[in-house]
Design an enzyme around this catalytic site. Structure first.
Site, PDB file in Angstrom:
ATOM      1  N   ARG A   1      -0.620   0.831   8.670  1.00  0.00           N
ATOM      2  CA  ARG A   1       0.562   1.217   7.882  1.00  0.00           C
ATOM      3  C   ARG A   1       0.642   2.730   7.696  1.00  0.00           C
ATOM      4  O   ARG A   1       1.726   3.310   7.736  1.00  0.00           O
ATOM      5  CB  ARG A   1       0.544   0.485   6.537  1.00  0.00           C
TER       6      ARG A   1
ATOM      7  N   LYS B   1       5.818  -7.188  12.108  1.00  0.00           N
ATOM      8  CA  LYS B   1       7.155  -7.364  11.546  1.00  0.00           C
ATOM      9  C   LYS B   1       8.200  -6.656  12.419  1.00  0.00           C
ATOM     10  O   LYS B   1       7.846  -5.835  13.287  1.00  0.00           O
ATOM     11  CB  LYS B   1       7.180  -6.797  10.122  1.00  0.00           C
TER      12      LYS B   1
ATOM     13  N   ARG C   1      -7.111  -6.674   6.297  1.00  0.00           N
ATOM     14  CA  ARG C   1      -6.332  -5.990   5.244  1.00  0.00           C
ATOM     15  C   ARG C   1      -6.753  -4.526   5.103  1.00  0.00           C
ATOM     16  O   ARG C   1      -5.923  -3.658   4.860  1.00  0.00           O
ATOM     17  CB  ARG C   1      -6.454  -6.730   3.906  1.00  0.00           C
TER      18      ARG C   1
ATOM     19  N   ASN D   1       6.527  -1.955   6.600  1.00  0.00           N
ATOM     20  CA  ASN D   1       5.125  -1.534   6.703  1.00  0.00           C
ATOM     21  C   ASN D   1       4.405  -2.168   7.890  1.00  0.00           C
ATOM     22  O   ASN D   1       3.215  -2.399   7.862  1.00  0.00           O
ATOM     23  CB  ASN D   1       4.394  -1.813   5.377  1.00  0.00           C
TER      24      ASN D   1
ATOM     25  N   THR E   1       0.110  -1.512   0.785  1.00  0.00           N
ATOM     26  CA  THR E   1       1.468  -2.048   0.971  1.00  0.00           C
ATOM     27  C   THR E   1       2.488  -0.939   1.257  1.00  0.00           C
ATOM     28  O   THR E   1       3.342  -1.090   2.125  1.00  0.00           O
ATOM     29  CB  THR E   1       1.887  -2.834  -0.296  1.00  0.00           C
TER      30      THR E   1
ATOM     31  N   HIS F   1       2.322  -7.895   8.413  1.00  0.00           N
ATOM     32  CA  HIS F   1       1.892  -8.779   7.328  1.00  0.00           C
ATOM     33  C   HIS F   1       0.451  -9.143   7.646  1.00  0.00           C
ATOM     34  O   HIS F   1       0.126  -9.384   8.813  1.00  0.00           O
ATOM     35  CB  HIS F   1       2.730 -10.063   7.299  1.00  0.00           C
TER      36      HIS F   1
HETATM   37  P1  GDP Z   1       1.218  -7.049   1.287  1.00  0.00           P
HETATM   38  O1  GDP Z   1       0.288  -8.195   1.113  1.00  0.00           O
HETATM   39  O2  GDP Z   1       0.533  -5.702   1.285  1.00  0.00           O
HETATM   40  O3  GDP Z   1       2.127  -7.207   2.482  1.00  0.00           O
HETATM   41  O4  GDP Z   1       2.173  -6.990  -0.001  1.00  0.00           O
HETATM   42  P2  GDP Z   1       2.793  -8.152  -0.918  1.00  0.00           P
HETATM   43  O5  GDP Z   1       2.271  -9.507  -0.567  1.00  0.00           O
HETATM   44  O6  GDP Z   1       2.647  -7.707  -2.332  1.00  0.00           O
HETATM   45  O7  GDP Z   1       4.361  -8.063  -0.567  1.00  0.00           O
HETATM   46  C1  GDP Z   1       4.858  -8.638   0.630  1.00  0.00           C
HETATM   47  C2  GDP Z   1       5.803  -7.663   1.301  1.00  0.00           C
HETATM   48  O8  GDP Z   1       6.965  -7.471   0.463  1.00  0.00           O
HETATM   49  C3  GDP Z   1       5.280  -6.247   1.536  1.00  0.00           C
HETATM   50  O9  GDP Z   1       4.515  -6.119   2.712  1.00  0.00           O
HETATM   51  C4  GDP Z   1       6.561  -5.442   1.594  1.00  0.00           C
HETATM   52  O10 GDP Z   1       7.193  -5.560   2.884  1.00  0.00           O
HETATM   53  C5  GDP Z   1       7.446  -6.145   0.562  1.00  0.00           C
HETATM   54  N1  GDP Z   1       7.349  -5.536  -0.786  1.00  0.00           N
HETATM   55  C6  GDP Z   1       6.326  -5.673  -1.659  1.00  0.00           C
HETATM   56  N2  GDP Z   1       6.574  -5.032  -2.819  1.00  0.00           N
HETATM   57  C7  GDP Z   1       7.798  -4.485  -2.693  1.00  0.00           C
HETATM   58  C8  GDP Z   1       8.638  -3.697  -3.600  1.00  0.00           C
HETATM   59  O11 GDP Z   1       8.283  -3.385  -4.746  1.00  0.00           O
HETATM   60  N3  GDP Z   1       9.857  -3.309  -3.134  1.00  0.00           N
HETATM   61  C9  GDP Z   1      10.295  -3.651  -1.876  1.00  0.00           C
HETATM   62  N4  GDP Z   1      11.527  -3.253  -1.520  1.00  0.00           N
HETATM   63  N5  GDP Z   1       9.550  -4.388  -1.005  1.00  0.00           N
HETATM   64  C10 GDP Z   1       8.307  -4.800  -1.409  1.00  0.00           C
HETATM   65 MG    MG Z   2       0.762 -10.226   0.685  1.00  0.00          MG
END
Ligand code: GDP
Ligand code: MG
Length: 177
Positions: A130, A9, A113, A150, A119, A153
């Site tokens: 991360r 990212k 992952r 973070n 996350t 993706h």
């Molecule tokens: P990942 O699979 O670990 O990347 O997490 P998710 O699929 O749940 O969310 C996608 C992306 O959205 C994350 O990598 C973060 O960059 C962002 N994100 C997720 N949850 C939050 C949140 O509660 N607040 C904010 N500001 N960003 C979030």
């Molecule tokens: Mg995700």
């Protein structure tokens, strides 16, 4: 052989750690079978983070859990939070060019992952991408109305990997062993 999609990212690009991030994934046995730098449009990010009900609800649920830990009760529904974060992601992923990588290997998605970590970088294990390269938090990201920074993706299943890979690559750009 299973494929996983990793995107470095904009915050990872800013930190100049493309090589280090790739080395982490290669270090756990994944092999690069497609790689490119791309400047994404909001439309592309919207297709990548598709407005899928299950994913939106899970993002909202995780956000609520993080809020609850800090003693904050939110009025927003899980779905509303999911949509808000999806729009943050459209801004975040278009801030500067990204690097998209297709990795192949046994259980590529769960392996990638695990290497990426949780996350929220602040609570991610220190031996993960991360955890090593970011300290961002739910709190700071929400305060600044942006997605959590973070570094990467990572697709979460072979099914989502195959869908997401098509957003970023043509089949002629992937080279399997
Ligand atoms: P990942 O699979 O670990 O990347 O997490 P998710 O699929 O749940 O969310 C996608 C992306 O959205 C994350 O990598 C973060 O960059 C962002 N994100 C997720 N949850 C939050 C949140 O509660 N607040 C904010 N500001 N960003 C979030
Ligand atoms: Mg995700």
């Amino acid at each position: 052989m299973e494929r996983a999609l990793v995107i470095i990212k904009p915050d990872g690009m800013e930190k100049g750690i493309v090589g280090k991030v790739i080395a982490c994934f290669e270090g756990v046995g994944l092999r690069v079978s497609g790689i490119k730098m791309a400047r994404a449009t909001k439309a592309v990010v919207g297709r990548h983070y598709i407005a899928d009900r299950t994913w939106l609800m899970s993002v909202g649920k995780n956000a609520k859990a993080a809020d609850a830990k800090r003693g904050i009760v939110t009025k927003e529904t899980e779905m509303q939070i999911g949509m808000r974060i999806r729009s943050y992601l459209m801004n975040e992923l278009t801030r500067r060019p990204v690097v998209a990588i297709v990795f192949e290997g046994e259980n590529a998605n769960s392996v990638a992952r695990k290497m990426a970590g949780a996350t929220e970088p602040r609570s991610a294990d220190k031996n993960t991408v991360r955890g090593m390269y970011s300290t961002d938090t739910y709190q700071l990201a929400d305060k600044e109305k942006r997605a959590i920074r973070n570094i990467v993706h990572v697709s979460d299943s072979p099914k989502s990997a195959n869908r997401e890979i098509k957003v970023w690559f043509r089949s002629s750009e992937i080279f399997s062993e």
